[in-house]
Motif scaffolding. Structure first.
Motif, PDB file in Angstrom:
ATOM      1  N   VAL A  79      -2.134   6.581   4.123  1.00 23.93           N
ATOM      2  CA  VAL A  79      -1.472   5.486   4.839  1.00 23.93           C
ATOM      3  C   VAL A  79      -2.083   5.341   6.229  1.00 23.93           C
ATOM      4  N   GLN A 104       1.072   4.121  -2.881  1.00 17.55           N
ATOM      5  CA  GLN A 104       0.769   5.522  -2.576  1.00 17.55           C
ATOM      6  C   GLN A 104       1.942   6.431  -2.932  1.00 17.55           C
ATOM      7  N   HIS A 158       0.833  -1.212   0.000  1.00 17.95           N
ATOM      8  CA  HIS A 158       0.000   0.000   0.000  1.00 17.95           C
ATOM      9  C   HIS A 158       0.865   1.258   0.000  1.00 17.95           C
ATOM     10  N   VAL A 159       1.874   1.290   0.857  1.00 15.39           N
ATOM     11  CA  VAL A 159       2.739   2.471   0.920  1.00 15.39           C
ATOM     12  C   VAL A 159       3.461   2.659  -0.408  1.00 15.39           C
TER      13      VAL A 159
END
Length: 179
Positions: free
Chosen positions: A90, A76, A72-73
């Motif tokens: 986040v 992003q 996910h990070v």
């Protein structure tokens, strides 16, 4: 008489993991194996066929959670939006994860229960990079180090019931925002 092999259904494993992630995120590390099996609609025996003990389940959840957070990070960071917005995304993502469980692993880890150190270091490195980029952008306070920002983020999101709009998170985010 030959013994028949135990058939382990992958869907049951997925149900156990999904249910355990949800329960640990909501209630913290004290959730019992029986509670997980019941909430998954399975017998305790089915749970133990997939995970021989609590330690094995928790280690699997830690790896699953940290891998998801890392991915996910990374995603992003690839977005063309302000780094402050990435930080907020986040934090929102973390609210649905059992990060308190992973924190408790580090505090009282016994052999075989520690969260994967490499994954933790990788996530922390990505978050440090994000903090540095947000400071360079001018949206995150520059009077603390990126590593200190990561420490504050850990305090904010690595507790049972953490939400991006709860009072502790709100105060911490307000304190981290530049200007």
């Amino acid at each position: 008489m030959p013994r028949r092999p135990v058939v382990v259904e992958p869907r049951n494993r997925e149900r156990i993991v999904a249910t355990a992630l949800e329960l640990f995120a909501e209630h913290g590390p004290g959730v019992s194996m029986e509670d997980i099996a019941c909430a998954a609609g399975l017998g305790v025996g089915t749970l133990y066929r997939h995970f021989p003990d609590r330690r094995a389940l928790v280690a699997d959840l830690a790896t699953t959670t940290l891998s998801g957070l890392r991915d996910h990070v990374r995603a992003q960071l690839a977005e063309d939006v302000s780094r402050w917005e990435v930080l907020l995304r986040v934090v929102r993502y973390c609210a649905g994860q059992p990060l308190a469980l992973i924190t408790s692993l580090g505090a009282g880890a016994t052999p075989g229960t520690a969260a994967p150190v490499e994954l933790i270091q990788e996530v922390d490195g990505l978050l440090t990079r994000l903090a540095l980029q947000a400071q360079e952008e001018g949206t995150l306070r520059g009077d603390i180090t990126p590593e200190q920002v990561v420490g504050l983020l850990n305090v904010m999101v690595c507790r049972p019931g953490a939400r991006p709009d709860d009072p502790l998170s709100t105060v911490m985010l307000d304190g981290l925002k530049a200007g």
